[in-house]
Design a protein around this motif. Structure first.
Motif, PDB file in Angstrom:
ATOM      1  N   THR A 193       1.319   4.365   4.912  1.00 47.70           N
ATOM      2  CA  THR A 193       2.674   5.009   4.681  1.00 47.70           C
ATOM      3  C   THR A 193       2.693   6.473   4.842  1.00 47.70           C
ATOM      4  O   THR A 193       2.026   7.165   4.028  1.00 47.70           O
ATOM      5  CB  THR A 193       3.209   4.679   3.633  1.00 47.70           C
ATOM      6  OG1 THR A 193       3.191   2.837   3.488  1.00 47.70           O
ATOM      7  CG2 THR A 193       4.837   4.507   3.327  1.00 47.70           C
ATOM      8  N   SER A 205       6.071   2.920   7.448  1.00 48.84           N
ATOM      9  CA  SER A 205       4.764   2.093   7.212  1.00 48.84           C
ATOM     10  C   SER A 205       4.144   1.978   8.689  1.00 48.84           C
ATOM     11  O   SER A 205       5.137   1.542   9.598  1.00 48.84           O
ATOM     12  CB  SER A 205       4.704   0.932   6.432  1.00 48.84           C
ATOM     13  OG  SER A 205       5.087   1.413   5.127  1.00 48.84           O
ATOM     14  N   GLU A 242       5.451   9.877   4.829  1.00 43.64           N
ATOM     15  CA  GLU A 242       6.817  10.455   4.141  1.00 43.64           C
ATOM     16  C   GLU A 242       6.987  11.926   4.576  1.00 43.64           C
ATOM     17  O   GLU A 242       5.982  12.831   4.471  1.00 43.64           O
ATOM     18  CB  GLU A 242       6.865  10.205   2.437  1.00 43.64           C
ATOM     19  CG  GLU A 242       6.538   8.807   2.129  1.00 43.64           C
ATOM     20  CD  GLU A 242       6.540   8.710   0.691  1.00 43.64           C
ATOM     21  OE1 GLU A 242       7.034   7.705  -0.084  1.00 43.64           O
ATOM     22  OE2 GLU A 242       6.250   9.765  -0.154  1.00 43.64           O
ATOM     23  N   ALA A 300       1.736   8.496   1.495  1.00 42.95           N
ATOM     24  CA  ALA A 300       2.877   7.974   0.596  1.00 42.95           C
ATOM     25  C   ALA A 300       2.449   8.338  -0.907  1.00 42.95           C
ATOM     26  O   ALA A 300       1.143   8.638  -1.204  1.00 42.95           O
ATOM     27  CB  ALA A 300       2.790   6.431   0.526  1.00 42.95           C
ATOM     28  N   SER A 357      10.549   7.239   4.626  1.00 40.42           N
ATOM     29  CA  SER A 357       9.151   6.907   4.691  1.00 40.42           C
ATOM     30  C   SER A 357       9.119   5.708   5.907  1.00 40.42           C
ATOM     31  O   SER A 357       9.926   5.135   6.257  1.00 40.42           O
ATOM     32  CB  SER A 357       8.536   6.292   3.283  1.00 40.42           C
ATOM     33  OG  SER A 357       9.167   5.056   3.083  1.00 40.42           O
TER      34      SER A 357
END
Ligand SMILES: O=P(O)(O)OC[C@H]1O[C@H](OP(=O)(O)OP(=O)(O)O)[C@H](O)[C@@H]1O
Ligand SMILES: Nc1ncnc2[nH]cnc12
Length: 178
Positions: A109, A100, A111, A89, A98
């Motif tokens: 997390t 988690s 992305e 992240a 995204s």
């Protein structure tokens, strides 16, 4: 070796080049250190070839920061397809998708840029280690949110006792299972 698809047997090579570090990064973790494998170009080429054979027919490879980059990019290059680096992240500009998740020793997390995977693209997700499966399951989820069809997950090492295979709903190929 344990796999839903057939891959070359690299058992001895992995045993020789990926040592175990006990109780790192925290007590109880048996850490599989890929550094000696990366330092051995012939060994790395052999495992990258084997992982590339295990993906099936795909248009794109996704690999997760950081160690997934090393294997994912090598696999994509061998297949002649694109590679999407899935970032931790906060590293990407612009609009992102995204997810988690928890992993063996922490949480994170991840992305990708929105649109990193085109709708209908056939995707393989690649990583070094499958432990709890949190990382790869989150990667599969990211690819699907973009409209991709995830056809396989390929890892160098599966730590069977942590149950990662059970949380994945795609065919998994592991070159070495402990
Ligand atoms: O199956 P899981 O329990 O999710 O664990 C596996 C993940 O853990 C490690 O990554 P880590 O997050 O430690 O990051 P790194 O690649 O930057 O070392 C490894 O490279 C996998 O991505
Ligand atoms: N035991 C382990 N060794 C190396 N990488 C890991 N990622 C999660 N668990 C791991």
């Amino acid at each position: 070796m344990s796999a839903d698809v057939t891959v070359p047997d690299v058992t001895d090579l992995v045993d020789r080049t990926v040592p175990v570090v006990a109780d790192w990064p925290e007590p109880g973790v048996q850490f599989r250190d890929i550094s000696p494998l990366l330092a051995d170009p012939q060994a790395f080429a052999t495992v990258a070839d084997a992982m590339a054979q295990a993906t099936g027919e795909v248009d794109l490879v996704l690999g997760v920061e950081a160690r997934g980059f090393l294997f994912g990019l090598a696999v994509a290059e061998r297949l002649g397809v694109g590679f999407v680096p899935v970032r931790k992240a906060g590293k990407l500009p612009g609009s992102t998708e995204s997810v988690s998740y928890d992993l063996e020793y922490g949480s994170a997390t991840i992305e990708v840029p929105s649109g990193a995977v085109a709708p209908g693209q056939r995707v393989a997700v690649v990583d070094d280690v499958l432990a709890t499966g949190g990382t790869l399951a989150a990667t599969v989820e990211l690819a699907r949110r973009c409209g991709g069809e995830v056809v396989s997950a390929v890892v160098l090492i599966e730590i069977e006792a942590l149950g990662g295979r059970a949380v994945l709903d795609v065919p998994l190929a592991a070159l070495r299972t402990y």
